[in-house]
Motif scaffolding. Sequence first.
Motif, PDB file in Angstrom:
ATOM      1  N   ALA A 115       0.777  -0.973  -0.189  1.00 52.02           N
ATOM      2  CA  ALA A 115      -0.156   0.036  -0.130  1.00 52.02           C
ATOM      3  C   ALA A 115       0.354   1.308  -0.016  1.00 52.02           C
ATOM      4  CB  ALA A 115      -0.784  -0.382   0.638  1.00 52.02           C
ATOM      5  N   ASN A 116       2.032   1.294   0.702  1.00 51.20           N
ATOM      6  CA  ASN A 116       2.794   2.320   0.284  1.00 51.20           C
ATOM      7  C   ASN A 116       4.176   2.566  -0.475  1.00 51.20           C
ATOM      8  OD1 ASN A 116       1.531   3.995   3.127  1.00 51.20           O
ATOM      9  ND2 ASN A 116       1.752   1.790   3.855  1.00 51.20           N
ATOM     10  N   GLY A 117       3.663   1.968  -0.858  1.00 53.73           N
ATOM     11  CA  GLY A 117       5.281   1.841  -2.140  1.00 53.73           C
ATOM     12  C   GLY A 117       6.933   0.969  -1.502  1.00 53.73           C
ATOM     13  N   PHE A 118       6.489   0.290  -0.544  1.00 53.02           N
ATOM     14  CA  PHE A 118       8.031  -0.126  -0.679  1.00 53.02           C
ATOM     15  C   PHE A 118       8.369  -2.114  -1.059  1.00 53.02           C
ATOM     16  CE2 PHE A 118       7.341   2.953   3.034  1.00 53.02           C
ATOM     17  CZ  PHE A 118       8.237   3.352   2.726  1.00 53.02           C
ATOM     18  N   ASP A 244      13.452   4.550   7.630  1.00 57.96           N
ATOM     19  CA  ASP A 244      13.646   5.547   8.436  1.00 57.96           C
ATOM     20  C   ASP A 244      11.790   5.947   7.997  1.00 57.96           C
ATOM     21  OD1 ASP A 244      15.240   5.946  10.160  1.00 57.96           O
ATOM     22  OD2 ASP A 244      16.207   7.106   9.190  1.00 57.96           O
ATOM     23  N   LYS A 245      11.393   6.068   6.798  1.00 62.31           N
ATOM     24  CA  LYS A 245      10.383   6.222   5.718  1.00 62.31           C
ATOM     25  C   LYS A 245       9.745   4.960   5.988  1.00 62.31           C
ATOM     26  CE  LYS A 245       8.481   7.290   1.891  1.00 62.31           C
ATOM     27  NZ  LYS A 245       8.951   7.627   0.144  1.00 62.31           N
ATOM     28  N   LEU A 246       9.898   3.997   5.950  1.00 64.17           N
ATOM     29  CA  LEU A 246       8.892   2.770   6.477  1.00 64.17           C
ATOM     30  C   LEU A 246       8.391   3.196   7.846  1.00 64.17           C
ATOM     31  CD1 LEU A 246       7.675  -0.146   5.962  1.00 64.17           C
ATOM     32  CD2 LEU A 246      10.008  -0.853   6.773  1.00 64.17           C
ATOM     33  N   LEU A 247       9.286   3.096   9.014  1.00 63.25           N
ATOM     34  CA  LEU A 247       8.719   3.140  10.365  1.00 63.25           C
ATOM     35  C   LEU A 247       7.671   4.099  10.923  1.00 63.25           C
ATOM     36  CD1 LEU A 247       9.305   0.715  12.014  1.00 63.25           C
ATOM     37  CD2 LEU A 247      10.600   0.546  10.258  1.00 63.25           C
ATOM     38  N   ALA A 248       7.960   5.383   9.908  1.00 64.51           N
ATOM     39  CA  ALA A 248       7.746   6.590  10.330  1.00 64.51           C
ATOM     40  C   ALA A 248       6.015   6.303   9.646  1.00 64.51           C
ATOM     41  CB  ALA A 248       8.006   7.334   9.716  1.00 64.51           C
ATOM     42  N   GLY A 249       5.596   5.988   8.369  1.00 65.54           N
ATOM     43  CA  GLY A 249       4.551   5.824   8.778  1.00 65.54           C
ATOM     44  C   GLY A 249       3.728   4.255   8.845  1.00 65.54           C
ATOM     45  N   THR A 250       3.926   3.958   9.872  1.00 62.78           N
ATOM     46  CA  THR A 250       3.998   3.471  10.624  1.00 62.78           C
ATOM     47  C   THR A 250       2.529   3.487  11.866  1.00 62.78           C
ATOM     48  OG1 THR A 250       5.135   2.080  12.668  1.00 62.78           O
ATOM     49  CG2 THR A 250       5.212   1.466  10.083  1.00 62.78           C
TER      50      THR A 250
END
Length: 404
Positions: A115-118, A244-250
């Motif tokens: 859903a978030n492009g990772f 950092d981007k992955l975890l910031a969006g949780t």
Amino acid sequence: MSDNKTVVVLPGAKWQIPLINKLKMYGYRVLVVNPYDESPSFPYADGHLQADIFDIKSIKQYCEEEHACALITEECDIAMPVVAELGAALGYPTLSTAAARLFTDKYAMRMHCQANGFAYPEYRLCNTLDHAREFMIKLNHPVVLKPIDSNSSRGVHIVGNVEDLESCFADSLSYSRVKKAVLVERFIEGPEFTVDGVKGPNGHATLAISKKKHFAHNKSIASELYFTASDARYDYDELRSINDKLLAGTPLEFGLTHVEYKYENDRYYLIEMAARGGGNLISSHIVPFLSRFDNYSYLIDCSVNGAKSFDVEQAATLSPRCAVLKFFECPHGGGKVARIEGIELLNSLPDVSVYAFNFKPGDRIDEASNDASRVGYYIALCNSETRLKQVMKSISEEVRIVLE
């Protein structure tokens, strides 16, 4: 800081002892919950409840009777949903039930990436062996079978052909607790990395990165985690940015994090993520040394007083400091232990922060079948990579497990 100074920690295994000691250093009365008669943490705590950590009713009553101000878990994935549920019921600052689900349900992690492009490997949630077989035939590639919410690599299998699916699928399914299904995904052959960090209201900061090696007899069990600030072949700055981007969006409001990636075709693929520090003393010993950030103090402060922003000196990521978590090899085939050679060396090296053998002479040992069954380990903390390699070489040459 809260006037109430009683904190409950669960579970009460050996990996929670550093957190218990940190709490006591700050003057807290520490109680633990664990099901076994002689649980490792009991002697370090001020009291304990002998109960299964999934016994929500008994733990809630215990917290109320002891007037606890906080409930904390660390280095334990399976306790996260328990802490979230009790936190909501008792009004403690903890992770939410939504965060607990995302960080313990491997299927939810895949959907989050999608859903978030990772980047993520091809996957399918399989309820039956037929579903898994159909997916593997369509993929035409080795796969990994993973229980939805197990820990310590229990029930994880790398399967190279359809014929081996049957027995492995049944074992994986047996370790899925909340939902009886197995995550089947394409196996990525590339190198694996672990990334530890901290999450707060001001985002996420990556604190330590390791490159993994695995045992030859089982590629799903780590034999070495080698921590450096940079790597000549792999772009750790890119990995920090992705993490950092992955975890910031949780939805995790605060806490320690531990994430695993694999590298393939110039991309980092999420393998799984956890809302706790790295296990086997990574969070208590290695991360503070490398990052110069007191992660346990931050975790305790937020767990007692609520989420608050952290202050990390990002220049620490360029530090020459390095570390290794190295697991001892069981001699091929296993057997009865005659003796351990090289203990004197381990005791004499100031760089060796801690070591342990999970057996004694006379015991029978076998090659590890999951993370929890590894025979022992050491952690070395060094101020240069040259020194770290010297230490590792000395230990590999002189420390041996000798079988009868």
